[in-house]
Design an enzyme around this catalytic site. Structure first.
Site, mmCIF file in Angstrom:
data_model
loop_
_atom_site.group_PDB
_atom_site.id
_atom_site.type_symbol
_atom_site.label_atom_id
_atom_site.label_comp_id
_atom_site.label_asym_id
_atom_site.label_seq_id
_atom_site.Cartn_x
_atom_site.Cartn_y
_atom_site.Cartn_z
ATOM 1 N N ILE A 142 -2.505 -4.414 -2.651
ATOM 2 C CA ILE A 142 -1.772 -4.704 -1.812
ATOM 3 C C ILE A 142 -0.169 -4.201 -1.614
ATOM 4 O O ILE A 142 0.615 -4.440 -2.405
ATOM 5 C CB ILE A 142 -2.322 -6.064 -0.767
ATOM 6 N N CYS A 143 -0.133 -3.437 -0.448
ATOM 7 C CA CYS A 143 0.799 -2.979 -0.592
ATOM 8 C C CYS A 143 1.584 -2.522 -1.721
ATOM 9 O O CYS A 143 1.393 -0.787 -1.297
ATOM 10 C CB CYS A 143 2.092 -4.364 -0.006
ATOM 11 N N HIS A 144 3.134 -2.183 -1.862
ATOM 12 C CA HIS A 144 3.110 -1.102 -3.314
ATOM 13 C C HIS A 144 2.526 -1.584 -4.488
ATOM 14 O O HIS A 144 2.614 -1.025 -5.256
ATOM 15 C CB HIS A 144 4.726 -1.903 -3.399
#
Length: 189
Positions: free
Chosen positions: A112-114
């Site tokens: 998730i995300c980075h």
């Protein structure tokens, strides 16, 4: 629901700078469904968590070094974000190798995300449909991924999401995907 993932073990790979909520919420969903989770890291002891990348947000205890972990001991892998966390993981040869081997095993890998930065470094993003935080989408495209803007994307064994706002859908997708796999013990019987 509490027994859905009974017998499943999930590795959570994280380093200092991990976005607290991106580790905590999926972990809680997995444990509520009956899975056992373990935090792997690139160093012993405490991992410093962050909130919104900037504010200190407590710590998590590393259960094991990723250098000592075996893909065969786990049924799924979670890669939470925060910018500092995956930036450290992607320069650690043991972390990168573990992620590569996990993806190649066919077992679920959720980022998730980075978090997908580590997928790029592991060389497993090419040809896959993925999503991420907007600031690393160019990196994913340059690595050969087909990048989409959706709350959660499942492409084979890869599960990706954009940001903490997507955590409910991300956590549900992880539990659903893991529920459809067999445990090491089930495979041997």
């Amino acid at each position: 629901m509490a027994e859905t993932l009974q017998g499943k073990r999930v590795a959570i790979l994280a380093a200092d700078g991990v976005e607290r909520v991106e580790l905590e919420q999926p972990r809680e969903a997995l444990e509520r469904a009956g899975a056992q989770t373990e935090v792997l890291s690139i160093h012993d002891g405490e991992i410093k968590a962050r909130e919104n990348d900037l504010d200190e947000a407590g710590t998590f205890t590393a259960d094991e070094l990723v250098a000592d972990a075996s893909v065969g001991d786990y049924d799924a892998l979670l890669l939470p974000g925060g910018t500092v966390n995956p930036d450290q993981l992607r320069v650690d040869k043991d972390a990168v190798s573990f992620v590569r081997d996990f993806v190649e095993s066919g077992k679920p890998v959720a980022a998730i995300c980075h978090g997908p930065w580590t997928l790029i470094e592991a060389g497993v993003a090419a040809g896959r449909t993925l999503t991420s935080f907007p600031s690393i989408r160019t990196d994913l495209r340059n690595a050969g991924a087909d990048v989409v803007d959706q709350d959660v994307v499942v492409d084979g064994n890869l599960i990706t999401s954009r940001s903490p706002e997507d955590l409910p859908a991300f956590s549900e997708a992880i539990v659903t995907q893991l529920a459809g796999t067999t445990t090491k013990e089930e495979e041997q019987s």
